[in-house]
Design an enzyme around this catalytic site. Structure first.
Site, mmCIF file in Angstrom:
data_model
loop_
_atom_site.group_PDB
_atom_site.id
_atom_site.type_symbol
_atom_site.label_atom_id
_atom_site.label_comp_id
_atom_site.label_asym_id
_atom_site.label_seq_id
_atom_site.Cartn_x
_atom_site.Cartn_y
_atom_site.Cartn_z
ATOM 1 N N ASP A 116 -10.663 1.454 -3.135
ATOM 2 C CA ASP A 116 -11.202 1.482 -1.897
ATOM 3 C C ASP A 116 -12.611 1.316 -1.908
ATOM 4 O O ASP A 116 -13.321 0.937 -0.738
ATOM 5 C CB ASP A 116 -10.798 2.465 -0.701
ATOM 6 C CG ASP A 116 -9.249 2.202 -0.542
ATOM 7 O OD1 ASP A 116 -8.745 1.100 -0.756
ATOM 8 O OD2 ASP A 116 -8.568 3.222 0.297
ATOM 9 N N ASP A 128 0.756 -1.159 0.092
ATOM 10 C CA ASP A 128 0.112 -0.069 -0.168
ATOM 11 C C ASP A 128 0.962 1.177 0.021
ATOM 12 O O ASP A 128 2.282 1.054 0.307
ATOM 13 C CB ASP A 128 -0.936 0.052 1.223
ATOM 14 C CG ASP A 128 -2.250 0.692 1.001
ATOM 15 O OD1 ASP A 128 -2.246 1.506 -0.058
ATOM 16 O OD2 ASP A 128 -3.283 0.482 1.681
#
Length: 706
Positions: A520, A451
């Protein structure tokens, strides 16, 4: 290549790219980019000539790699500042050099300064993509001083003359990535880009231009992309005289790079292609190129993933993760990923980043017992990591505050309570490799969710100087080097690129990772639009898509499980809900849908994709995949619409004379019927959020008169 005229032809499977070395003008002049033509014709084609007057840039829009110098007034591909402060470049072009594998190199040098650059062109086999990049060399001595590369584009792509031009790109934001946008291309300069240190949620490094009448499966398309994972910009220039060119450049307007005597710099690769088959053909061609020439393991089937984030957030423990792993395995998941919160000091997002050992309160025995149980259950074991970031509340920050990306003497801006480490520095990537190596080896890690949860601010090299902002180029290269070293040592390791969702997606990062966390936002309706835009450049076998809880944790929308699964089955299927809250009926339905996905997975992940009905253009959205003798069609109706029924769905990419059997009903159709009349749609459930999967299998050739 015709040596007498300096004309070079690059032939792809369905197109020709031609240019001519003009040594008198000190330029490489563009000749043709479009349908295939023979070299005998190319040598006779005239070069573009603008009306000669003292206000015109006679070469503007016609050069393969325009420099900043002479009567040129368009945006240059190459801009430099020499040690004495001067900037104009006077180019001297040498004869092209033909290397192996359809690789052409053109040497160019400044007539009076110690700078040489090489224009590279390459056509990978069996495709329609042309690759370009440039290498720069400071050929002088210490007496000549340093040379500052103010701008060093990977390529300038001139396109032919047409009466009208339209530009296609994607735009968006966090959790709203990849919104496809098409608009007329105005006269002037239209620039897309990112100053954020990563490719960004707000745009993606590709654009396409067309004459304004191109559709999904017909018409001309010129598509240009850039393989860079840092800051970037792509500029489409349209002159009043009718010339259009596309400039692809890594970095942004302030990201300069210093070349000292003896040093060199190689740009990222720009890739481009031309087609007459519309946007769908352009996408499938790029998909084929990425699968064949970019992805590390394109032939693999990506596993069905379970990720624990939405179930437990930071409240992870050995016990609750094992409980989730057992439920995930029972559903048919093949990969279990422990997300954020597993490492020392990590009880929320304010602390712990940088201290990459297991949290003693949550995992008192370390991570190995969880990994062993996951492996015993027949699944691979994955971990979330964010190696490029640090919290100020961490032992790493207290030990090495100098490792930050920052401007000395200025306050560092925190976003998400974290700062960015300077991956342009070898000691920082060496540190990251050390703990990643230990983490993977000691815990049997098979998969990393990598990430990157904030953009650059105050980003500069610690030493300062005229190229202090080179980190917008060099940070991504440090990341590449780290990934290359890690994957060489652990060839079985698979990696998902993530940056708060789709914030770092490009052909450069895909050459070192295996899939993408697309967004997301897991809302099944929103995802139809996100995935449609994503598919313009990227294939389904890199598009990670999760089924999460309902109501959706981000949007609050309540959507049936079947619709949620059908949306996620259009890519690499993942599960991200709290399985401890799913009812027995939901678990049974989910397990059944996962079994179905595994049956169609080769078709979706390795097949050709056809976007049949785009989201928002009617009541239905539909996408089709064709692989070998199998066809999968996914159809969604987000909301009920009163009116006449939906006409049959006209399929694409089938064999006209073959028979195709519906695997649910047993009904057989000729390929030409399915493409001409269309596939009669199954009756969708009543109400909003209805969806269907149709599976067809080619059975035999029926003959032209059947």
């Amino acid at each position: 290549m015709d040596e007498s005229t300096g004309t070079v032809l690059l032939n792809t499977a369905h197109s020709t790219y031609a240019f001519r070395v003009d040594r008198t003008a000190g330029a490489v002049r563009h000749v043709h980019w479009g349908l295939p033509i023979p070299l005998t014709d190319a040598v006779s084609l005239p070069l573009w000539s603008e009306h000669d007057n003292s206000f015109a840039g006679l070469l503007d829009g016609t050069e393969e790699y325009p420099v900043d110098g002479g009567a040129r007034f368009a945006v240059p591909a190459f801009e430099v500042r020499f040690a004495d402060g001067s900037s104009p470049v006077e180019a001297a072009v040498q004869n092209p050099v033909l290397l192996q594998d359809n690789h052409v190199v053109i040497p160019v040098e400044d007539r009076s300064r110690p700078l040489t650059w090489y224009l590279h062109y390459r056509v990978p086999a069996d495709g329609d993509v042309v690759q370009r990049w440039v290498e720069f060399f400071h050929t002088g001595t210490e007496d000549d001083g340093d040379i500052l590369l103010v701008r060093s584009a990977s390529a300038h792509w001139p396109v032919p003359q047409r009466s009208h031009w339209r530009l296609s790109s994607v735009h968006g934001s966090w959790s709203a990535e990849s919104r496809l946008h098409r608009s007329p291309l105005p006269v002037g300069e239209t620039t897309l880009g990112s100053r954020r240190g990563h490719t960004g949620h707000h745009a993606n490094p590709w654009i396409a231009v067309d004459p304004g009448d191109t559709g999904e499966e017909h018409g001309e398309v010129w598509l240009v992309a850039l393989a860079t994972s840092g800051s970037w910009r792509i500029t489409a220039q349209r002159t009043a005289a009718g010339r259009v060119g596309i400039l692809a450049c890594e970095g942004h307007e302030a990201a300069e790079l210093l070349l000292r005597p003896g040093q060199q710099h190689r740009t990222s690769v720009s890739l481009a292609q031309y087609t007459t088959g519309g946007f769908g053909t352009a996408s499938r061609s790029i998909h084929r190129h990425l699968r064949t020439h970019v992805l590390p393991h394109p032939g693999e089937l990506r596993p069905v993933l379970y990720n624990s984030w939405e179930a437990t957030s930071f409240e992870v423990s050995e016990d609750n993760q094992i409980a989730l792993a057992r439920r995930a395995a029972a559903l048919g998941a093949e990969l279990f990923v422990l997300d954020d919160g597993w490492f020392r000091g990590r009880d929320d997002d304010r602390s712990g980043l940088g201290d990459w050992t297991s949290h003693p309160g949550k995992f008192p025995r370390g991570l190995r017992p969880l990994a062993d149980e996951v492996h015993r259950l027949g699944m691979a074991f994955g971990l979330w990591v964010e190696p490029e970031m640090v919290n100020t509340d961490s032992d790493l920050y207290r030990a090495h505050p100098e490792w930050l990306l920052h401007v000395p003497g200025r306050t560092s801006t925190e976003l998400r309570h974290q700062l960015v480490l300077d991956f342009s520095r070898r000691e920082v990537t060496d540190w990251a490799l050390q703990w990643l190596r230990r983490l993977v080896r000691e815990n049997g890690v098979d998969f990393l969710k990598w990430d990157f949860n904030r953009s650059f601010t105050e980003a500069a090299a610690r030493t300062g100087g005229p190229d202090a902002r080179k980190v917008h180029l060099e940070h991504a290269r440090g990341l590449y080097d780290l990934l290359d070293r890690l994957r060489t040592e652990f060839p079985q390791l698979r990696i998902e690129t993530c940056a708060g969702g789709g914030g770092r997606v490009d052909p450069g990062i895909l050459s070192r990772t295996d899939q993408v966390w697309t967004s997301d936002n897991t809302d099944a309706v929103d995802r139809l639009t996100i995935q449609h835009g994503f598919s313009q450049l990227y294939p389904a076998n890199v598009m990670s898509a999760w089924v999460t809880d309902s109501p959706n944790p981000l949007t609050g929308r309540t959507v049936p499980m079947r619709f949620r699964f059908h949306g996620a089955m259009a890519g690499v299927l993942g599960i991200g809900g709290d399985l401890t809250r799913w009812t027995d009926a939901e678990l049974t339905e989910a397990a059944s849908l996962i079994r179905v996905y595994k049956e169609i997975r080769p078709v979706v992940q390795h097949g050709q994709q056809f976007r049949l009905l785009a989201p928002g253009e009617g009541p239905l959205t539909a996408v089709q995949y064709v692989h070998a003798d199998q066809v999968a069609v996914l159809v969604w109706r987000p909301s009920t619409v009163f009116g006449p029924g939906q006409p049959p769905l006209r399929l694409r990419g089938l064999e006209a004379e073959a028979l195709y059997r519906d695997e649910e009903t047993g009904r057989q159709w000729h390929g030409r019927t399915l493409m001409g009349f269309g596939l009669p749609l199954p009756e969708l459930p009543s109400g909003d959020y209805a969806s269907a999967l149709v599976r067809l299998r080619k059975t035999d050739s029926a003959g032209p008169d059947a």
